[in-house]
Design a protein around this motif. Structure first.
Motif, short mmCIF file in Angstrom:
data_model
loop_
_atom_site.label_atom_id
_atom_site.label_comp_id
_atom_site.label_asym_id
_atom_site.label_seq_id
_atom_site.Cartn_x
_atom_site.Cartn_y
_atom_site.Cartn_z
N ASP A 105 0.86 -1.18 0.00
CA ASP A 105 0.00 0.00 0.00
C ASP A 105 0.90 1.23 0.00
O ASP A 105 1.37 1.63 1.05
N ASP A 106 1.30 1.81 -1.11
CA ASP A 106 0.65 1.58 -2.37
C ASP A 106 1.67 1.28 -3.47
O ASP A 106 1.45 1.57 -4.62
N GLU A 139 -1.09 8.94 3.18
CA GLU A 139 -1.41 8.26 4.43
C GLU A 139 -1.49 9.20 5.62
O GLU A 139 -1.91 8.81 6.70
N ASP A 167 -5.28 1.70 -5.61
CA ASP A 167 -4.99 1.84 -4.18
C ASP A 167 -6.10 1.24 -3.32
O ASP A 167 -6.45 1.77 -2.27
N ASN A 168 -6.65 0.12 -3.76
CA ASN A 168 -7.73 -0.50 -3.00
C ASN A 168 -7.22 -1.79 -2.37
O ASN A 168 -6.48 -2.54 -3.00
N ALA A 169 -7.58 -2.03 -1.13
CA ALA A 169 -7.25 -3.30 -0.51
C ALA A 169 -8.14 -4.39 -1.08
O ALA A 169 -9.25 -4.13 -1.55
N SER A 325 -9.73 8.62 0.29
CA SER A 325 -8.45 8.49 -0.42
C SER A 325 -8.22 9.77 -1.23
O SER A 325 -9.05 10.68 -1.23
N GLY A 341 -7.86 -2.57 -6.82
CA GLY A 341 -6.85 -3.17 -5.97
C GLY A 341 -5.91 -4.11 -6.70
O GLY A 341 -6.17 -4.54 -7.82
N MET A 344 -3.60 -6.45 -2.06
CA MET A 344 -2.92 -6.16 -0.78
C MET A 344 -3.90 -6.37 0.38
O MET A 344 -5.06 -5.98 0.31
N VAL A 347 -3.30 -4.24 5.35
CA VAL A 347 -2.51 -3.02 5.17
C VAL A 347 -2.45 -2.24 6.48
O VAL A 347 -3.30 -2.38 7.35
N GLU A 352 1.02 -7.20 6.85
CA GLU A 352 0.64 -6.89 5.47
C GLU A 352 1.25 -7.88 4.49
O GLU A 352 2.40 -8.30 4.64
#
Length: 372
Positions: A105-106, A139, A167-169, A325, A341, A344, A347, A352
């Motif tokens: 991430d990321d 972040e 940038d999505n889990a 975000s 995503g 990941m 996170v 992680e």
């Protein structure tokens, strides 16, 4: 797509330490990579506003097909502890030795972007203009995105409105298109000091005012799309003094800013009632941390990308999410973002890890979407 190169590049990236406000080395690395790919570069120096050291990186790779183009976006900072990452590849995942976060991430998103661009260039694949937007300090309050001076960005390098934020889990195929607005609030309750053991009657306890107010507030899950939380209650008074000051800090998130403002009004009423009951005074402040993210095209972009995933045999899910975000900030500038995503998980923790196959899938989907 060169799968081995993709993983090698990801490993190389996570070994460059880039916590929030200290992404300069990684930004310089990315500028070098993007220039090698033939990109035109613009650097925004908004980091000077919040004490960082890394610019936001804008890049453009000229296409040979007419069209509005697409923007690929990710952030360059990682969550600490992240110094001296020791990556371990095992059973189809990349993880750490448990002493640091991975940085997927990321940097999983950044590695996806770079491999997509390399594949397109090496294979002479026709495409519309491709824009890349890499932010620092995501972040830590989305500071990189918030502090871009859009008036200085050259017109020819301003990103395309349709933006893939990688940038999505979670797994490939999940497409987030809607996210809430978040408001932060601070309340200072003011009482009156007195000796707590000798004459407490002469004091007004600020903590008691805060307690009376908070007991009247609806906190937690308010409705399906609205949440509220108080995370800070602080009074520095010693126990033998009736405290004359208590500080409270919290947040409200909702997909309706009208709902947030309604809750804020109710919270202020709760403070007024508490002061009426206990005495003292209060000061209530609030600010919008980020606006809502909503599709600007009736989900046309999201559905187009879902079709690409489906054509590759990847099941899709269009999602409304509860987090914020960079996409929320870009929405204010008119950008139409979807958040995807690369596999990941866990996170922001030392547990992680990144699923390699999911990184492959999203990278393949990005290449296919861009290809014309």
């Amino acid at each position: 797509m060169n799968k081995e190169r993709l993983i090698d590049n990801f490993i190389e990236m996570i070994k460059i330490h880039s916590p929030s406000k200290k992404e300069k080395e990684f930004a310089e690395y990315m500028v070098k990579v993007l220039k090698e790919l033939g990109a035109e570069i613009y650097l925004d120096n908004g980091f000077k506003n919040y004490g960082g050291n890394s610019p936001t990186v804008f890049a453009k790779i000229k296409g040979n097909v007419e069209g509005e183009g697409v923007t690929l976006a990710a952030h360059m900072d990682v969550i600490e502890p992240n110094l001296n990452v020791n990556p371990i590849i095992e059973n189809g995942i990349i993880k750490t030795d448990g002493t640091t976060t991975l940085g997927g991430d990321d940097k999983g998103g950044v590695a996806c972007i770079v491999e997509a661009l390399r594949t397109i260039k090496e294979n002479n694949i026709s495409h519309e203009d491709i824009y890349v937007l890499l932010t620092p300090c995501e972040e830590s309050g989305l500071q990189g995105a918030k502090n871009i001076d859009w008036t200085l960005v050259p017109e020819e390098i301003k990103p395309a409105k349709n933006m893939l934020v990688i940038d999505n889990a979670g797994r490939a195929g999940i497409i987030a298109h809607t996210a809430p607005s978040k408001y932060d609030f601070e309340i200072t309750f003011k009482g009156r000091k007195a000796h707590a053991g000798i004459e407490p009657e002469k004091g007004i306890n600020a903590v008691s005012i805060a307690a009376a107010a908070i007991s009247r507030m609806n906190i937690g899950r308010i409705d399906l799309l609205t949440t509220s939380n108080i995370g800070v209650i602080n009074s520095d008074s010693p126990t033998n003094v009736v405290p004359d000051n208590c500080f409270v800090k919290g947040e409200i998130r909702s997909h309706s800013e009208e709902k947030i403002l309604e809750i804020i009004k109710n919270y202020e009423e709760a403070c007024k009632e508490a002061v009426s009951q206990v005495g003292g005074e209060y000061e209530f402040k609030y600010v919008c941390d980020f606006p809502t993210l909503k599709p600007k095209d009736d989900l046309k972009f999201a559905k187009e990308f879902a079709e690409v995933y489906e054509s590759l045999g990847i099941s899709t899910e269009l999602k409304v999410i509860g987090g914020g975000s960079d996409s929320n900030i870009f929405a204010k500038e008119g950008y139409n973002s979807i958040i995807i995503g690369v596999g990941m998980y866990n996170v922001h923790t030392v547990d992680e890890y990144l699923e390699i196959e999911e990184l492959y899938k999203t990278t393949e989907a990005v290449i296919k979407y861009i290809s014309k």
